[in-house]
Design an enzyme around this catalytic site. Structure first.
Site, PDB file in Angstrom:
ATOM      1  N   ASP A  96       0.859  -1.182   0.000  1.00  0.00           N
ATOM      2  CA  ASP A  96       0.000   0.000   0.000  1.00  0.00           C
ATOM      3  C   ASP A  96       0.895   1.231   0.000  1.00  0.00           C
ATOM      4  O   ASP A  96       1.775   1.367   0.849  1.00  0.00           O
ATOM      5  CB  ASP A  96      -0.858  -0.024   1.280  1.00  0.00           C
ATOM      6  CG  ASP A  96      -2.154   0.744   1.129  1.00  0.00           C
ATOM      7  OD1 ASP A  96      -2.135   1.791   0.467  1.00  0.00           O
ATOM      8  OD2 ASP A  96      -3.176   0.299   1.691  1.00  0.00           O
ATOM      9  N   ASP A 184      -3.016   4.712  -2.618  1.00  0.00           N
ATOM     10  CA  ASP A 184      -4.023   5.436  -1.856  1.00  0.00           C
ATOM     11  C   ASP A 184      -4.420   6.713  -2.609  1.00  0.00           C
ATOM     12  O   ASP A 184      -3.550   7.427  -3.136  1.00  0.00           O
ATOM     13  CB  ASP A 184      -3.389   5.813  -0.507  1.00  0.00           C
ATOM     14  CG  ASP A 184      -4.397   6.265   0.521  1.00  0.00           C
ATOM     15  OD1 ASP A 184      -5.232   5.436   0.917  1.00  0.00           O
ATOM     16  OD2 ASP A 184      -4.341   7.437   0.939  1.00  0.00           O
ATOM     17  N   GLU A 224      -6.706   3.756  -5.846  1.00  0.00           N
ATOM     18  CA  GLU A 224      -7.950   4.156  -5.181  1.00  0.00           C
ATOM     19  C   GLU A 224      -8.371   5.527  -5.705  1.00  0.00           C
ATOM     20  O   GLU A 224      -7.583   6.461  -5.692  1.00  0.00           O
ATOM     21  CB  GLU A 224      -7.728   4.224  -3.664  1.00  0.00           C
ATOM     22  CG  GLU A 224      -9.029   4.443  -2.908  1.00  0.00           C
ATOM     23  CD  GLU A 224      -8.803   4.975  -1.499  1.00  0.00           C
ATOM     24  OE1 GLU A 224      -9.666   4.736  -0.642  1.00  0.00           O
ATOM     25  OE2 GLU A 224      -7.793   5.643  -1.246  1.00  0.00           O
ATOM     26  N   HIS A 294     -10.977  -1.732   4.756  1.00  0.00           N
ATOM     27  CA  HIS A 294     -10.756  -1.114   6.070  1.00  0.00           C
ATOM     28  C   HIS A 294     -11.465   0.228   6.231  1.00  0.00           C
ATOM     29  O   HIS A 294     -11.407   0.815   7.308  1.00  0.00           O
ATOM     30  CB  HIS A 294      -9.252  -0.938   6.281  1.00  0.00           C
ATOM     31  CG  HIS A 294      -8.649   0.028   5.302  1.00  0.00           C
ATOM     32  ND1 HIS A 294      -8.638  -0.211   3.935  1.00  0.00           N
ATOM     33  CD2 HIS A 294      -8.103   1.248   5.461  1.00  0.00           C
ATOM     34  CE1 HIS A 294      -8.095   0.819   3.323  1.00  0.00           C
ATOM     35  NE2 HIS A 294      -7.752   1.720   4.222  1.00  0.00           N
ATOM     36  N   ASP A 295     -12.097   0.730   5.167  1.00  0.00           N
ATOM     37  CA  ASP A 295     -12.799   2.015   5.229  1.00  0.00           C
ATOM     38  C   ASP A 295     -14.319   1.863   5.242  1.00  0.00           C
ATOM     39  O   ASP A 295     -15.035   2.856   5.383  1.00  0.00           O
ATOM     40  CB  ASP A 295     -12.440   2.884   4.013  1.00  0.00           C
ATOM     41  CG  ASP A 295     -11.001   3.359   4.024  1.00  0.00           C
ATOM     42  OD1 ASP A 295     -10.411   3.458   5.111  1.00  0.00           O
ATOM     43  OD2 ASP A 295     -10.472   3.636   2.922  1.00  0.00           O
TER      44      ASP A 295
HETATM   45  O1  TEU Z   1      -9.138   6.485   1.789  1.00  0.00           O
HETATM   46  C1  TEU Z   1      -9.582   7.524   1.017  1.00  0.00           C
HETATM   47  C2  TEU Z   1     -11.037   7.734   0.936  1.00  0.00           C
HETATM   48  O2  TEU Z   1     -11.456   8.624   0.242  1.00  0.00           O
HETATM   49  C3  TEU Z   1     -11.993   6.966   1.701  1.00  0.00           C
HETATM   50  O3  TEU Z   1     -12.153   5.668   1.582  1.00  0.00           O
HETATM   51  C4  TEU Z   1     -12.080   7.530   3.051  1.00  0.00           C
HETATM   52  O4  TEU Z   1     -11.457   6.780   4.016  1.00  0.00           O
HETATM   53  C5  TEU Z   1     -13.527   7.643   3.374  1.00  0.00           C
HETATM   54  O5  TEU Z   1     -14.170   8.212   2.315  1.00  0.00           O
HETATM   55  C6  TEU Z   1     -13.711   8.488   4.534  1.00  0.00           C
HETATM   56  O6  TEU Z   1     -15.073   8.588   4.714  1.00  0.00           O
HETATM   57  C7  TEU Z   1      -7.775   6.256   1.872  1.00  0.00           C
HETATM   58  C8  TEU Z   1      -7.496   5.142   2.848  1.00  0.00           C
HETATM   59  O7  TEU Z   1      -8.060   3.959   2.378  1.00  0.00           O
HETATM   60  C9  TEU Z   1      -8.006   5.550   4.183  1.00  0.00           C
HETATM   61  O8  TEU Z   1      -7.879   4.535   5.132  1.00  0.00           O
HETATM   62  C10 TEU Z   1      -7.237   6.767   4.611  1.00  0.00           C
HETATM   63  O9  TEU Z   1      -7.758   7.264   5.808  1.00  0.00           O
HETATM   64  C11 TEU Z   1      -7.290   7.868   3.561  1.00  0.00           C
HETATM   65  O10 TEU Z   1      -7.066   7.401   2.258  1.00  0.00           O
HETATM   66  C12 TEU Z   1      -6.200   8.877   3.823  1.00  0.00           C
HETATM   67  O11 TEU Z   1      -4.962   8.305   3.561  1.00  0.00           O
END
Ligand code: TEU
Length: 509
Positions: A96, A184, A224, A294-295
């Site tokens: 990641d 990310d 992502e 994880h989100d």
């Molecule tokens: O996530 C980015 C993102 O836009 C989302 O999935 C976000 O966590 C969610 O919309 C919030 O409501 C990535 C990572 O997967 C996430 O864990 C991190 O917190 C984020 O980037 C920042 O690095």
């Protein structure tokens, strides 16, 4: 043919996977201890969420050193051992990479390279941070941009030196033996501060992605991209353009959101079916497939039934997703049918996004019961509870006190499910094997049936004269869909009716 088109990827969120040393936090030796679980499941690759040195404000997505391992998780030696252990078992490792921002504790931000970030005398726009509050914060008389937490300053990719640093570190990891990268919020690296939004997609995105591709070469890449459209995804994943292999899209996990993710709107099944069907059409490009990560809250609680029909609905969610075209991603615990945490107190939560949302909502005067209800439904902590390995103390996750409470549910652990042919785990194993064995699953054309049916999700996949029919009951009713289901049963119960949350795959031609 690219290996990842027939592959299934398993996401490890290391903090909650397996703790080897009793400090209550999962670690790399813990992952290594459970490689047999992954091999037995049959996955082709592991996506490892960040293990780099980090203050841990955002679960490791705030990196303070791109070339190391945080002592909380182990050492670089452990990481090398993980790579070797995976390779010995015929699996690959996808790292990641968070290239849009660093931790505010990164030496660059602490003073070494302040010019790597986006500083202005005044906020350049009125963006709000995705974790509540304004996206610009003052430090030493100037303002810097942070799309996420205050502790996550955004890098300035317009600065050539930033791009060079990032290319160097990708090369460094590729040389170490990693087989792919998950990037990310990669759509954010090109920004239009004047006319754009925090989601990025600025004018130089394609150029920056091609620059990354020139370094990563054959490694698998998944980017992502919150807010990405089908057209944009088709473009960045078109192999001829040499940008990314696939992207993580968000439309399907936004259909039950109201004005914000904390605001619930009941899911309309025909909408979800139509969205997923539309994302099947990426021309020459390719897509990822996911329910959980994880989100996101756990899909079995969110879209399925985490009470009486937990096992059946977990299986049906899986069958539906895995029989689409694209590369499926399984998030740790999903293969056990793990549910939301069902936390009832604010003190159970750990995630920065949840806690800052709760603070902000409280300041706005929102009813604490409403805040808790929104967290229970939507918090990212729902996916971050410890993995359920067995029936023992702390469910085999740790011998110490877990850093976050265990989910309150009676889901059987991996050890119990491994020997039960009717378990959710056994079902995932079958679906993964099916993708490996049946070219139709990986490569077939997709055709949605009964688009308006609010209970039944049905579609066909066809490839070189072969046809698979997928019929899934996304309801607690017993249904008898108006479809010809004549053929050879591949998976699921025989007959033509489907009980609550049951599904079947039939080879009809
Ligand atoms: O996530 C980015 C993102 O836009 C989302 O999935 C976000 O966590 C969610 O919309 C919030 O409501 C990535 C990572 O997967 C996430 O864990 C991190 O917190 C984020 O980037 C920042 O690095």
């Amino acid at each position: 043919m690219s290996w990842w088109r027939q592959a299934v990827v398993y996401q490890v969120w290391p903090r909650s996977f397996a703790d080897s040393d009793g400090d209550g936090v999962g670690d790399l030796p813990g992952v290594i201890d459970h490689l047999d679980h992954l091999q037995d499941l049959g996955v082709d690759a592991v996506w490892l969420s960040p293990v780099y040195p980090s203050p841990g404000v955002d679960g490791g997505y705030d990196i303070s050193d791109y070339r190391g391992v945080d002592p909380l998780f182990g050492s670089l030696k452990d990481l090398d051992a993980l790579i070797a252990g995976l390779h010995e078992r015929g699996m690959r490792l996808v790292m990641d990479m968070v290239l849009n921002h660093t931790s505010d504790q990164h030496p660059w931000f602490r003073g070494e390279h302040r010019d790597f970030y986006l500083w202005r005398d005044e906020p350049a726009n009125d963006w709000t941070s995705l974790f509540a509050g304004p996206a610009w914060t003052e430090r030493d008389g100037r303002y810097y941009l942070h799309t996420f937490a205050v502790e996550q300053p955004d890098l300035d990719w317009e600065n050539r030196q930033v791009r060079t640093e990032m290319h160097d570190l990708l090369r460094w990891w590729a040389d170490r033996g990693v087989d792919g990268f998950r990037f990310d919020v990669i759509s954010m690296i090109s920004k239009d501060l004047e006319h754009g939004t925090p989601l990025g997609f600025g004018p130089r995105l394609h150029e920056f992605l091609q620059g990354i591709h020139a370094v990563t070469g054959d490694a698998m890449t998944v980017g992502e991209m919150p807010g990405v459209t089908v057209e944009q995804a088709a473009l960045v994943t078109d192999p001829a353009r040499e940008e990314l292999d696939m992207v993580f899209t968000f439309e399907h996990v936004g259909l039950d959101h109201g004005v914000s993710k904390w605001d619930h709107r009941p899911l309309q099944l025909p909408e979800l079916k139509a969205t997923m069907a539309r994302w099947q059409g990426l021309d020459h490009g390719w897509n990822s497939l996911y329910w959980d990560n994880h989100d996101q809250p756990r899909a079995v609680s969110r879209f399925g039934d985490d009470g009486e029909h937990r096992v059946a609905s977990a299986k049906t969610l899986a069958t539906t997703l895995h029989l689409h075209r694209g590369t499926p991603f399984v998030y740790q615990g999903e293969e056990l049918g793990m549910t939301n945490a069902h936390f009832t107190a604010l003190t159970d939560y750990r995630d920065v996004e949840s806690l800052r949302h709760a603070d902000e909502a409280r300041e706005r005067g929102q009813d604490p019961a409403v805040i808790l209800e929104a967290l229970a439904r939507t918090s990212r902590d729902n996916a971050r509870t410890p993995m359920l390995w067995d029936d023992g103390p702390q469910r085999g996750f740790t011998t110490g006190k877990p850093w976050i409470p265990l989910p309150s549910s009676s889901v059987p652990g991996a050890a119990e499910q491994r020997t039960d042919p009717s378990s959710v785990l056994a079902h995932y194993r079958q679906l993964i094997a099916l993708r490996h064995d049946e070219p139709t699953v990986a490569h077939g054309d997709f055709h949605l049936l009964l688009p308006d049916d609010a209970r039944v999700w049905a579609f066909t996949r066809t490839y070189e004269g072969a046809t698979l029919l997928i019929v899934a009951n996304w309801s607690v009713d017993t249904v008898e869909p108006d479809l010809d289901q004549t053929g050879e049963l591949v998976l699921g119960p025989p007959g033509t009716t489907l009980g609550p949350w049951e599904s079947r795959i039939v080879r009809t031609g």
